[in-house]
Design a protein around this motif. Structure first.
Motif, mmCIF file in Angstrom:
data_model
loop_
_atom_site.group_PDB
_atom_site.id
_atom_site.type_symbol
_atom_site.label_atom_id
_atom_site.label_comp_id
_atom_site.label_asym_id
_atom_site.label_seq_id
_atom_site.Cartn_x
_atom_site.Cartn_y
_atom_site.Cartn_z
ATOM 1 N N THR A 251 0.915 62.539 -49.172
ATOM 2 C CA THR A 251 0.494 64.096 -49.218
ATOM 3 C C THR A 251 0.075 64.815 -48.275
ATOM 4 O OG1 THR A 251 -0.792 62.677 -50.227
ATOM 5 C CG2 THR A 251 0.095 63.815 -51.727
ATOM 6 N N ASP A 252 -0.747 63.488 -47.226
ATOM 7 C CA ASP A 252 -1.152 64.014 -45.858
ATOM 8 C C ASP A 252 -0.008 64.512 -45.151
ATOM 9 O OD1 ASP A 252 -3.550 63.337 -47.114
ATOM 10 O OD2 ASP A 252 -3.583 60.857 -45.625
ATOM 11 N N LEU A 253 1.355 64.559 -45.005
ATOM 12 C CA LEU A 253 2.219 64.856 -43.925
ATOM 13 C C LEU A 253 2.673 65.779 -44.285
ATOM 14 C CD1 LEU A 253 3.991 61.030 -43.357
ATOM 15 C CD2 LEU A 253 1.850 62.145 -42.146
ATOM 16 N N GLY A 254 2.123 66.302 -45.700
ATOM 17 C CA GLY A 254 2.839 67.727 -45.783
ATOM 18 C C GLY A 254 4.242 67.255 -46.484
ATOM 19 N N MET A 255 4.877 66.048 -47.334
ATOM 20 C CA MET A 255 5.679 65.979 -47.636
ATOM 21 C C MET A 255 5.664 66.195 -48.896
ATOM 22 S SD MET A 255 6.513 62.092 -46.910
ATOM 23 C CE MET A 255 8.004 62.114 -46.184
ATOM 24 N N VAL A 256 4.873 66.438 -49.926
ATOM 25 C CA VAL A 256 5.163 66.858 -51.483
ATOM 26 C C VAL A 256 4.964 68.429 -51.578
ATOM 27 C CG1 VAL A 256 3.818 67.009 -53.433
ATOM 28 C CG2 VAL A 256 4.311 65.149 -51.963
ATOM 29 N N ASP A 257 6.221 69.306 -51.738
ATOM 30 C CA ASP A 257 6.431 70.791 -52.379
ATOM 31 C C ASP A 257 5.974 71.200 -53.150
ATOM 32 O OD1 ASP A 257 7.522 73.146 -49.714
ATOM 33 O OD2 ASP A 257 9.105 72.644 -51.933
ATOM 34 N N GLY A 258 5.923 70.848 -54.437
ATOM 35 C CA GLY A 258 5.153 71.176 -55.284
ATOM 36 C C GLY A 258 5.192 69.913 -55.961
ATOM 37 N N VAL A 259 4.763 70.284 -57.440
ATOM 38 C CA VAL A 259 4.716 69.715 -59.019
ATOM 39 C C VAL A 259 4.258 70.430 -59.915
ATOM 40 C CG1 VAL A 259 3.594 68.115 -60.137
ATOM 41 C CG2 VAL A 259 3.542 67.158 -57.462
ATOM 42 N N ASP A 260 5.371 69.902 -60.674
ATOM 43 C CA ASP A 260 5.317 71.151 -62.246
ATOM 44 C C ASP A 260 5.383 70.523 -62.944
ATOM 45 O OD1 ASP A 260 5.371 73.615 -60.335
ATOM 46 O OD2 ASP A 260 7.965 73.093 -60.717
ATOM 47 N N VAL A 261 4.500 70.497 -64.373
ATOM 48 C CA VAL A 261 4.785 69.974 -65.586
ATOM 49 C C VAL A 261 5.367 70.528 -67.081
ATOM 50 C CG1 VAL A 261 3.826 68.278 -67.210
ATOM 51 C CG2 VAL A 261 3.033 68.269 -64.649
ATOM 52 N N ASP A 262 5.941 70.192 -67.264
ATOM 53 C CA ASP A 262 6.085 71.160 -68.416
ATOM 54 C C ASP A 262 5.164 70.499 -69.648
ATOM 55 O OD1 ASP A 262 7.437 69.282 -70.290
ATOM 56 O OD2 ASP A 262 9.225 69.824 -69.518
ATOM 57 N N VAL B 238 12.647 63.829 -59.159
ATOM 58 C CA VAL B 238 11.818 63.542 -57.722
ATOM 59 C C VAL B 238 13.222 64.608 -57.024
ATOM 60 C CG1 VAL B 238 11.732 63.293 -55.845
ATOM 61 C CG2 VAL B 238 11.075 61.584 -58.069
ATOM 62 N N HIS B 239 13.041 65.816 -56.484
ATOM 63 C CA HIS B 239 13.658 66.483 -55.986
ATOM 64 C C HIS B 239 13.916 66.194 -55.104
ATOM 65 C CE1 HIS B 239 14.498 68.614 -59.788
ATOM 66 N NE2 HIS B 239 13.404 68.565 -59.791
ATOM 67 N N LEU B 240 14.762 66.126 -53.739
ATOM 68 C CA LEU B 240 14.630 65.759 -52.720
ATOM 69 C C LEU B 240 14.854 67.015 -52.030
ATOM 70 C CD1 LEU B 240 15.558 62.097 -51.981
ATOM 71 C CD2 LEU B 240 13.093 63.229 -52.436
ATOM 72 N N GLY B 241 14.880 67.529 -50.723
ATOM 73 C CA GLY B 241 14.584 68.621 -49.571
ATOM 74 C C GLY B 241 14.423 68.069 -48.686
ATOM 75 N N GLU B 242 14.850 68.984 -47.212
ATOM 76 C CA GLU B 242 14.560 68.493 -45.492
ATOM 77 C C GLU B 242 13.704 69.555 -45.017
ATOM 78 O OE1 GLU B 242 17.247 68.491 -42.487
ATOM 79 O OE2 GLU B 242 17.997 68.842 -43.847
ATOM 80 N N MET B 243 12.607 69.311 -44.737
ATOM 81 C CA MET B 243 11.850 69.873 -44.087
ATOM 82 C C MET B 243 12.295 70.604 -43.180
ATOM 83 S SD MET B 243 9.006 67.319 -42.563
ATOM 84 C CE MET B 243 7.374 67.028 -43.910
ATOM 85 N N THR B 244 11.720 72.259 -42.716
ATOM 86 C CA THR B 244 11.984 72.592 -42.202
ATOM 87 C C THR B 244 11.875 72.551 -40.229
ATOM 88 O OG1 THR B 244 10.152 74.439 -41.638
ATOM 89 C CG2 THR B 244 12.094 74.620 -43.606
ATOM 90 N N PRO B 245 12.207 72.853 -39.164
ATOM 91 C CA PRO B 245 12.145 72.312 -37.471
ATOM 92 C C PRO B 245 10.704 73.216 -37.032
ATOM 93 C CG PRO B 245 13.915 73.932 -37.978
ATOM 94 C CD PRO B 245 13.467 74.049 -39.297
ATOM 95 N N GLU B 246 9.957 74.161 -38.224
ATOM 96 C CA GLU B 246 8.442 73.779 -38.349
ATOM 97 C C GLU B 246 7.802 72.703 -38.335
ATOM 98 O OE1 GLU B 246 10.678 76.526 -38.757
ATOM 99 O OE2 GLU B 246 10.762 77.549 -37.181
ATOM 100 N N GLN B 247 7.639 73.062 -40.023
ATOM 101 C CA GLN B 247 7.381 71.851 -41.066
ATOM 102 C C GLN B 247 7.239 70.057 -39.860
ATOM 103 O OE1 GLN B 247 9.472 72.481 -44.405
ATOM 104 N NE2 GLN B 247 7.664 73.092 -45.832
ATOM 105 N N ARG B 248 8.650 69.846 -39.479
ATOM 106 C CA ARG B 248 8.617 68.727 -38.448
ATOM 107 C C ARG B 248 7.763 68.846 -37.334
ATOM 108 N NH1 ARG B 248 14.343 68.964 -40.412
ATOM 109 N NH2 ARG B 248 14.969 70.653 -38.131
ATOM 110 N N ARG B 249 7.812 70.444 -36.866
ATOM 111 C CA ARG B 249 6.901 70.427 -35.669
ATOM 112 C C ARG B 249 5.671 69.790 -36.124
ATOM 113 N NH1 ARG B 249 10.462 74.332 -33.553
ATOM 114 N NH2 ARG B 249 9.106 76.004 -34.997
ATOM 115 N N GLY B 250 5.081 70.069 -37.464
ATOM 116 C CA GLY B 250 3.435 70.363 -37.937
ATOM 117 C C GLY B 250 3.542 69.383 -38.300
ATOM 118 N N LEU B 251 4.402 67.899 -38.604
ATOM 119 C CA LEU B 251 4.614 66.651 -39.013
ATOM 120 C C LEU B 251 3.714 66.274 -38.052
ATOM 121 C CD1 LEU B 251 6.026 64.716 -41.630
ATOM 122 C CD2 LEU B 251 6.516 64.247 -39.336
#
Length: 381
Positions: A31-42, A83-96
């Motif tokens: 969560t600190d690293l900005g790796m959680v892109d979203g959480v949905d609960v039905d 769990v759905h895995l995606g990939e960071m954008t270049p901007e997100q990687r720089r921020g991390l």
């Protein structure tokens, strides 16, 4: 009856649970690293978690999926998780990268040279090859990690790298922009040129390339907050020994020798380099000191007294006490552990060699840190 959890309350619980999940390589909450892109609960309590990987080929993706799934499973009202895995954008990687390093747009620096660094840096040296310097290094590292310390090993023996094999590390480093995340073996973070060459190919480099490789390993590898960094130096007094002194001036030198006169004389020269480069000598370790026979007698295969002679000679030469810190006996378990990638301090902790190496590791870990170059927070009225 307690109220039925709502989707909002489950989502809040999931976010709290995810804050306990560390990235397996960066050792920081996802969560600190900005790796959680979203959480949905039905409405039924099924949770969808979107996690962004630093790179698509992240070697720890399965581990991360398991840990996220386990964490969400502890949340009251969560009926299941996807769990759905995606990939960071270049901007997100720089921020991390900037978040992890604590810098913004700055070139990588060597963290162990910072005034506030509390990492002990030990350069393990030898005069000649074949004295067991690498085996001593990895066993010290494994013993310290087993005692709960955060430990890294930089394999600076570029031409004769062996640390990955000795620690059983088969993983490859992960590169995120200009940051390298090292793999881990037995709780020890490890980097070696052997992780970047195919198969068992030789590395035929000269001085400038060796210096650059060491500089990259010290500055671009994300070591994290280490208690101890061990450098496995190549034998002799060549380019790497000089580069270590330039790049890591606070590194303290630990000399490894065997008892025989020829090895001891060369080891003394390796230790004397510390005086020329103004580094502190921690002490001497004598390896292969004797072989314990079945009847309890000791066979001194390589003679005796070499370690003590090196310590005495260096003490006289440098005008300071250079102790003989330990004598490691020859031990079949030590060789077997190296072949298996399981250091003897873990494989056979009560064996003669392991006992000495564990004691030595604790001695080095307990040594007081120097205050040179550190901010003491003292002001003059």
């Amino acid at each position: 009856m307690p109220p039925t959890p709502t989707a909002d309350s489950v989502r809040e619980g999931v976010l709290r649970a995810l804050a306990t999940v560390d990235d397996p390589e960066l050792h920081r909450p996802i969560t600190d690293l900005g790796m959680v892109d979203g959480v949905d609960v039905d409405a039924e309590g099924l949770v969808d978690v979107r996690v962004l990987l630093t790179i698509a080929a992240c070697p720890m993706r399965d581990t991360l999926t398991r840990e996220v799934t386990a964490a969400v499973g502890t949340v009251e009202g969560a009926r299941g998780v996807r769990v759905h895995l995606g990939e960071m954008t270049p901007e997100q990687r720089r921020g991390l990268t900037e978040k992890v390093r604590g810098t913004t747009g700055a070139a990588p620096t060597i963290p162990f040279n910072a005034p506030g660094s509390l990492t002990r840096v030990y350069a393990v040296a030898s005069g000649k090859g074949g004295v067991g310097k690498s085996s001593v290094t990895v066993n010290l590292a494994a013993a310290m990690a087993a005692d709960g310390l955060r430990v890294g090993v930089l394999d600076a023996d570029v031409h004769g790298f062996s640390v990955p094999r000795l620690l059983g590390v088969t993983g490859r480093p992960t590169r995120v922009d200009n940051m390298i995340i090292p793999p881990t073996g037995h709780g020890v973070r490890v980097i070696s040129i052997g992780m970047f060459v195919p198969g068992n190919e030789p590395v035929a480099w000269r001085g400038p390339m060796l210096h650059r490789a060491l500089q990259q390993f010290a500055s671009e590898v994300h070591w994290g907050d280490l208690d101890v960094l061990l450098l496995d130096l190549p034998p002799g007094t060549g380019d790497i020994a000089i580069s270590v002194a330039q790049l890591l001036p606070r590194a303290e030198v630990l000399v490894v020798t065997t008892p025989q006169v020829a090895a001891a004389e060369v080891a003394e020269r390796a230790g004397a380099v510390a005086a020329q480069t103004e580094q502190r000598l921690v002490g001497v370790v004598e390896n292969m000191s004797w072989l314990q026979l079945p009847d309890g007698q000791r066979m001194e295969v390589f003679g005796s007294g070499g370690g003590a002679r090196v310590a005495q000679s260096l003490s006289a030469r440098l005008g300071t006490d250079v102790p003989l810190l330990g004598q490691v006996p020859m031990d079949v378990a030590l060789r077997e552990g190296g072949d298996e990638g399981l250091p003897v301090v873990l494989r056979a902790p009560d064996s003669p060699a392991a006992v000495v190496l564990r004691d030595l590791a604790r001695t080095l870990a307990r040594r007081p840190r120097g205050l040179a170059g550190r901010k003491l927070g003292v002001s003059v009225a």
